[in-house]
Design an enzyme around this catalytic site. Sequence first.
Site, short mmCIF file in Angstrom:
data_model
loop_
_atom_site.label_atom_id
_atom_site.label_comp_id
_atom_site.label_asym_id
_atom_site.label_seq_id
_atom_site.Cartn_x
_atom_site.Cartn_y
_atom_site.Cartn_z
N GLU A 171 -5.02 18.30 -2.24
CA GLU A 171 -5.31 18.99 -0.91
C GLU A 171 -4.40 19.26 -0.11
OE1 GLU A 171 -5.36 14.46 -0.09
OE2 GLU A 171 -5.70 15.72 -1.69
N HIS B 194 -2.11 14.22 -4.62
CA HIS B 194 -3.09 14.99 -3.60
C HIS B 194 -3.15 16.46 -3.70
CE1 HIS B 194 -3.42 11.32 -1.08
NE2 HIS B 194 -2.09 10.95 -1.53
N CYS C 49 -5.78 9.71 -5.74
CA CYS C 49 -4.92 8.71 -5.19
C CYS C 49 -5.41 7.45 -5.32
CB CYS C 49 -4.37 8.96 -3.68
SG CYS C 49 -2.95 8.08 -3.50
#
Length: 534
Positions: free
Chosen positions: A186, A184, A97
């Site tokens: 994660e 993202h 990001c």
Amino acid sequence: MNESPRASYGSTGAHPGYDPVLVIDFGAQYAQLIARRVRECHVYSEIVPWDMPVAEILARRPAALILSGGPKSVYSPGAPRVDPALFAAGVPVLGICYGHQVMAQALDGTVARTGTAEYGATRLRVDDPGVLFDGLPTSQQVWMSHGDSVTAAPPGFRVTASTPSTPVAAFEDPTRRLYGVQFHPEVVHSERGMDVLRHFLLVGAGCRPSWTMINIVEEAVTAVRAQVGNGRLICGLSGGVDSAVAAALVQRAVGDTLTCVFVDHGLLRAGEAEQVERDFVASTGVDLVHVKAADRFASALAGVTDPEQKRKIIGREFIRVFEESARELDARAEAEGTHIGFLVQGTLYPDVIESGSPTAAKIKSHHNVGGLPDDLQFDLVEPLRTLFKDEVRRLGEELGLPEDIVWRQPFPGPGLAVRIIGEVTPERLEIVRAADAVVRDEIRRAGLDREIWQVFAVLLADVRSVGVQGDERTYGFPVVLRAVTSEDAMTADWARLPYDLLERISNRVVNEVGQVNRVVYDITSKPPGTIEWE
């Protein structure tokens, strides 16, 4: 990465046998989550601030670097920047990001305010599998949260993925081992995010997946033995998972030189005090001193309604009780020709990050053991200070602790006192304890106890609600049901419990718990609310 004053992050100073993956934090709400996801790939990780000098970063011998997201635009005044020297150091880097954008900007790519933001679930098209997307679907859902976009990759990079609004959603330069993604990976909403992270770590960076529970236990036991030698230790057990796992780990390392003090303040949930005394001792063989101090805490809390005052009183009394026990144990040890020199503390890695503690960290205030007198100052033993909560639970399983202890939900240090809105009395404690037992029993029966971060009952003790029970008008207490889902308690969402489960909980509480005639469900997320009511 300049020499300006930077945020204080606690260095763990641990695990010299591992070259860490350093997560460079640009102020992201997901920085800790990134570090946890790296560890889920069995690779050790730590978090460092964005303005740590490059020389200091490289001195830690990182196996790889991950640049986190962040709340700023690269065009904002004072926005975090990256020293381009970082990308010339030969260390593999993944930008996520904001980290993706700041990498592009530092290496002469183009970041633009396109006027088209992306937030939430987005379809990603993989144009070139490269390293990150090798073997993955060419179309996949990812989670976006950005206003600016990379519109041209830096020289030497190839674009590997895009979305309808973001032409450069991923790029890579495998020769220099530099990678970036706008999304993202994660978060769970990115369908193949863990695969992307794993590809970067194991293929792009060549990390060894050696961070395992067996290795962690062996290393921690060795470290504790090296620190304490033949010294004696004391540990304050709270009934929670952190102190239990810390004590069990130290017990494995040093055996009967550890004594645990369990201060029973009478504010625990149903059956917890008995469970600590019975199951924890049975599974570890630890020497346990059970101090029953419920009456003392009840007297100190009489007439108090302010939540901060409750916390201060409970913390003060806990310290006093623990101090008295520590003095007695130390006197006994001195009579035997020894001395208690160490205090075992269940500090976790998020505490180190948030407090900015140096290696000799202060005692966590919410463990209620802070502020001991000068003549009772111990050296701290913190065997969990490099671990996240989920790792502590897995460690507890590896150590053979009972499931009910390992998977116990987070519980505030002041206990049920802050789940009674109003004065804490023995009668009100029995009401909220009984209601809470019903709630947890039904959640367990529904198989949701591991899916829900926290679930509990709150007693509105200063409110009376009109009701009808047995054809008679009643004025009883309302009970609030609170259930939330969360990854780390920094943010939380209210749990969408099935209606039939809510109905069973409500029926049982009003029928089985005296003086309660109403159950309401709290549907507030964090933020704006908090998980606990007080």
